[in-house]
Design a protein around this motif. Structure first.
Motif, PDB file in Angstrom:
ATOM      1  N   ASP A   3      65.540   2.234  26.341  1.00  0.00           N
ATOM      2  CA  ASP A   3      64.619   2.928  25.650  1.00  0.00           C
ATOM      3  C   ASP A   3      64.200   4.312  26.173  1.00  0.00           C
ATOM      4  N   ARG A   4      64.830   4.595  27.125  1.00  0.00           N
ATOM      5  CA  ARG A   4      64.435   6.063  27.985  1.00  0.00           C
ATOM      6  C   ARG A   4      64.900   7.036  27.103  1.00  0.00           C
ATOM      7  N   VAL A   5      65.894   7.021  26.110  1.00  0.00           N
ATOM      8  CA  VAL A   5      66.279   7.989  25.375  1.00  0.00           C
ATOM      9  C   VAL A   5      66.638   7.352  23.772  1.00  0.00           C
ATOM     10  N   THR A   6      66.167   8.214  22.802  1.00  0.00           N
ATOM     11  CA  THR A   6      66.317   7.941  21.633  1.00  0.00           C
ATOM     12  C   THR A   6      67.387   8.851  20.872  1.00  0.00           C
ATOM     13  N   ILE A   7      68.172   8.343  19.973  1.00  0.00           N
ATOM     14  CA  ILE A   7      69.128   9.084  19.116  1.00  0.00           C
ATOM     15  C   ILE A   7      69.026   8.736  17.672  1.00  0.00           C
ATOM     16  N   THR A   8      68.677   9.712  16.997  1.00  0.00           N
ATOM     17  CA  THR A   8      68.676   9.696  15.352  1.00  0.00           C
ATOM     18  C   THR A   8      69.563  10.640  14.851  1.00  0.00           C
ATOM     19  N   ARG A  17      66.116  12.609  22.097  1.00  0.00           N
ATOM     20  CA  ARG A  17      64.722  12.829  22.828  1.00  0.00           C
ATOM     21  C   ARG A  17      64.601  11.932  24.127  1.00  0.00           C
ATOM     22  N   LEU A  18      64.450  12.664  24.984  1.00  0.00           N
ATOM     23  CA  LEU A  18      64.018  11.938  26.374  1.00  0.00           C
ATOM     24  C   LEU A  18      62.657  11.139  25.894  1.00  0.00           C
ATOM     25  N   ASN A  19      62.488  10.101  26.120  1.00  0.00           N
ATOM     26  CA  ASN A  19      61.230   9.178  25.766  1.00  0.00           C
ATOM     27  C   ASN A  19      60.469   8.360  26.663  1.00  0.00           C
ATOM     28  N   ARG A  20      60.122   9.211  27.784  1.00  0.00           N
ATOM     29  CA  ARG A  20      59.268   8.803  28.675  1.00  0.00           C
ATOM     30  C   ARG A  20      58.018   9.477  28.653  1.00  0.00           C
ATOM     31  N   ALA A  21      57.309   9.818  27.615  1.00  0.00           N
ATOM     32  CA  ALA A  21      56.314  10.767  27.344  1.00  0.00           C
ATOM     33  C   ALA A  21      54.918  10.582  28.200  1.00  0.00           C
ATOM     34  N   ASP A  22      54.732   9.359  28.763  1.00  0.00           N
ATOM     35  CA  ASP A  22      53.509   9.034  29.595  1.00  0.00           C
ATOM     36  C   ASP A  22      53.927   9.535  30.811  1.00  0.00           C
ATOM     37  N   LYS A  23      54.912   9.868  31.410  1.00  0.00           N
ATOM     38  CA  LYS A  23      55.371  10.441  32.775  1.00  0.00           C
ATOM     39  C   LYS A  23      55.908  11.535  32.552  1.00  0.00           C
ATOM     40  N   MET A  24      55.912  12.626  31.231  1.00  0.00           N
ATOM     41  CA  MET A  24      56.361  13.669  31.002  1.00  0.00           C
ATOM     42  C   MET A  24      57.934  13.711  31.197  1.00  0.00           C
ATOM     43  N   ASN A  25      58.520  12.726  30.811  1.00  0.00           N
ATOM     44  CA  ASN A  25      59.882  12.274  30.876  1.00  0.00           C
ATOM     45  C   ASN A  25      60.639  12.590  32.358  1.00  0.00           C
ATOM     46  N   ALA A  26      59.569  12.110  33.097  1.00  0.00           N
ATOM     47  CA  ALA A  26      60.314  12.345  34.602  1.00  0.00           C
ATOM     48  C   ALA A  26      61.441  11.252  34.842  1.00  0.00           C
ATOM     49  N   ILE A  27      62.519  11.471  35.825  1.00  0.00           N
ATOM     50  CA  ILE A  27      63.498  10.708  35.664  1.00  0.00           C
ATOM     51  C   ILE A  27      63.446   9.726  36.817  1.00  0.00           C
ATOM     52  N   ASP A  28      63.618   8.659  36.313  1.00  0.00           N
ATOM     53  CA  ASP A  28      63.794   7.446  37.212  1.00  0.00           C
ATOM     54  C   ASP A  28      64.971   6.830  37.107  1.00  0.00           C
ATOM     55  N   PRO A  29      65.351   5.688  37.842  1.00  0.00           N
ATOM     56  CA  PRO A  29      66.848   4.990  37.541  1.00  0.00           C
ATOM     57  C   PRO A  29      67.059   4.680  36.141  1.00  0.00           C
ATOM     58  N   PHE A  32      67.810   8.091  34.211  1.00  0.00           N
ATOM     59  CA  PHE A  32      69.365   8.282  34.468  1.00  0.00           C
ATOM     60  C   PHE A  32      70.445   7.542  33.720  1.00  0.00           C
ATOM     61  N   GLU A  33      70.247   6.195  33.783  1.00  0.00           N
ATOM     62  CA  GLU A  33      71.059   5.411  32.933  1.00  0.00           C
ATOM     63  C   GLU A  33      71.024   5.523  31.482  1.00  0.00           C
ATOM     64  N   GLY A  34      69.993   5.874  31.016  1.00  0.00           N
ATOM     65  CA  GLY A  34      69.923   6.011  29.562  1.00  0.00           C
ATOM     66  C   GLY A  34      70.220   7.342  29.201  1.00  0.00           C
ATOM     67  N   ILE A  35      70.209   8.441  29.923  1.00  0.00           N
ATOM     68  CA  ILE A  35      70.746   9.646  29.688  1.00  0.00           C
ATOM     69  C   ILE A  35      72.414   9.655  29.408  1.00  0.00           C
ATOM     70  N   ASN A  87      79.149  12.667  39.262  1.00  0.00           N
ATOM     71  CA  ASN A  87      78.485  11.403  39.667  1.00  0.00           C
ATOM     72  C   ASN A  87      77.321  11.135  38.724  1.00  0.00           C
ATOM     73  N   LEU A  88      76.721  10.071  38.846  1.00  0.00           N
ATOM     74  CA  LEU A  88      75.682   9.637  37.654  1.00  0.00           C
ATOM     75  C   LEU A  88      74.641  10.823  37.677  1.00  0.00           C
ATOM     76  N   PRO A  89      73.819  11.275  38.601  1.00  0.00           N
ATOM     77  CA  PRO A  89      72.811  12.361  38.542  1.00  0.00           C
ATOM     78  C   PRO A  89      73.526  13.349  38.087  1.00  0.00           C
ATOM     79  N   GLN A  90      74.675  13.788  38.381  1.00  0.00           N
ATOM     80  CA  GLN A  90      75.104  15.001  37.841  1.00  0.00           C
ATOM     81  C   GLN A  90      75.761  14.820  36.322  1.00  0.00           C
ATOM     82  N   GLN A  91      75.986  13.727  36.063  1.00  0.00           N
ATOM     83  CA  GLN A  91      76.643  13.354  34.672  1.00  0.00           C
ATOM     84  C   GLN A  91      75.458  13.600  33.413  1.00  0.00           C
ATOM     85  N   VAL A  92      74.242  13.418  34.121  1.00  0.00           N
ATOM     86  CA  VAL A  92      73.119  13.632  33.017  1.00  0.00           C
ATOM     87  C   VAL A  92      72.779  14.842  32.758  1.00  0.00           C
ATOM     88  N   ALA A  93      73.510  15.922  33.587  1.00  0.00           N
ATOM     89  CA  ALA A  93      73.271  17.416  32.993  1.00  0.00           C
ATOM     90  C   ALA A  93      74.345  17.960  32.472  1.00  0.00           C
TER      91      ALA A  93
END
Length: 260
Positions: A3-8, A17-29, A32-35, A87-93
């Motif tokens: 649920d960290r990322v939604t697609i419509t 949409r990056l979907n962690r509004a309560d943390k300003m969409n900060a990137i946690d593990p 990373f997996e969701g993106i 790698n995974l962190p690079q792939q999200v960008a």
């Protein structure tokens, strides 16, 4: 995909949409997996002609969630790489750049560190004038390692990149445009991104994908390779049903109807 990322998807446009509004969409593990999962899913969606990437809440992305990284974020598969070498962190960008369809980032609030690298993977970047940016990694004693270096070399001057990286200072939307990180500013970046996406989605989807393939070659390929690739991409679309439909629609002054 979590649920960290939604697609419509509607009208050939994927609203992602990056979907962690309560943390300003900060990137946690999980982010990373969701993106990464969202990028994988989009790569196979032939009905998607354009992607609009944004963040829920007050910010696009505040960068790494340092607390979550300290609690176990080191096991992010830094040695496991995609076919393109990320790698995974690079792939999200980097993954946004490698998608076959164009990606438009709509940016508001802040885009720091990893968030700044994520938006840099988009083909086009539209930001609110009040948005704030930073290549933030050196503030935390780190180096940029989410594909930023590979992406920024096509956007900004080398000395600008070094200064912003070495200092980790914040800069505003006007400076981001001046350096080439942002395409343009808008009081309504999401609305303008969607309007642009609709314009792109109205074009022959094979043509748009072919054009993106060519621009992705521009940074690394030699001239001979690019010239050959231009011909190869043109042969894929010329006299194809969608190309013929584009011509007919233009001549008849109507909306084209394409087959994805």
């Amino acid at each position: 995909m979590n649920d960290r990322v939604t697609i419509t998807v509607e009208g050939g446009i994927a609203d992602v949409r990056l979907n962690r509004a309560d943390k300003m969409n900060a990137i946690d593990p999980a982010m990373f997996e969701g993106i990464a999962a969202a990028i994988d899913r989009l790569a196979g969606m032939t009905d998607v002609r354009c992607v609009v990437l944004s963040g829920e809440g007050k910010a696009f992305c505040a960068g790494l969630d340092m607390a979550s990284m300290a609690d176990g974020g080191s096991g992010l598969g830094l040695g496991e790489r995609t076919a393109e070498g990320a790698n995974l962190p690079q792939q999200v960008a980097w993954g946004w750049r490698m998608l076959p369809m164009p990606v438009i980032a709509a940016v508001h609030g802040v885009a720091f560190g990893g968030g700044f690298q994520i938006l840099s993977g988009a083909d086009i970047r539209i930001a609110h004038p009040s948005a704030r940016f930073a290549i933030r990694e050196t503030y935390w004693g780190l180096v940029p390692d989410m594909a930023g270096i590979a992406l920024w070399r096509t956007l900004a001057r080398d000395d600008v990149l070094r200064e912003l990286t070495y200092t980790a200072r914040e800069f505003d939307g006007a400076e981001a445009v001046r350096h080439g990180f942002v395409t343009r500013l808008s009081e309504d970046p999401f609305g303008e991104a969607m309007m642009l996406a609709r314009e792109i989605a109205a074009k022959n989807p094979q043509t748009i994908r072919g054009a993106k393939t060519l621009y992705n070659l521009a940074a690394d390929a030699d001239s001979a390779s690019i010239l050959l690739a231009e011909t190869e991409e043109q042969l894929k679309v010329i006299r194809s049903p969608n190309q013929i439909e584009q011509v007919k629609a233009n001549m008849e002054k109507r909306t084209a109807v394409f087959v994805d």
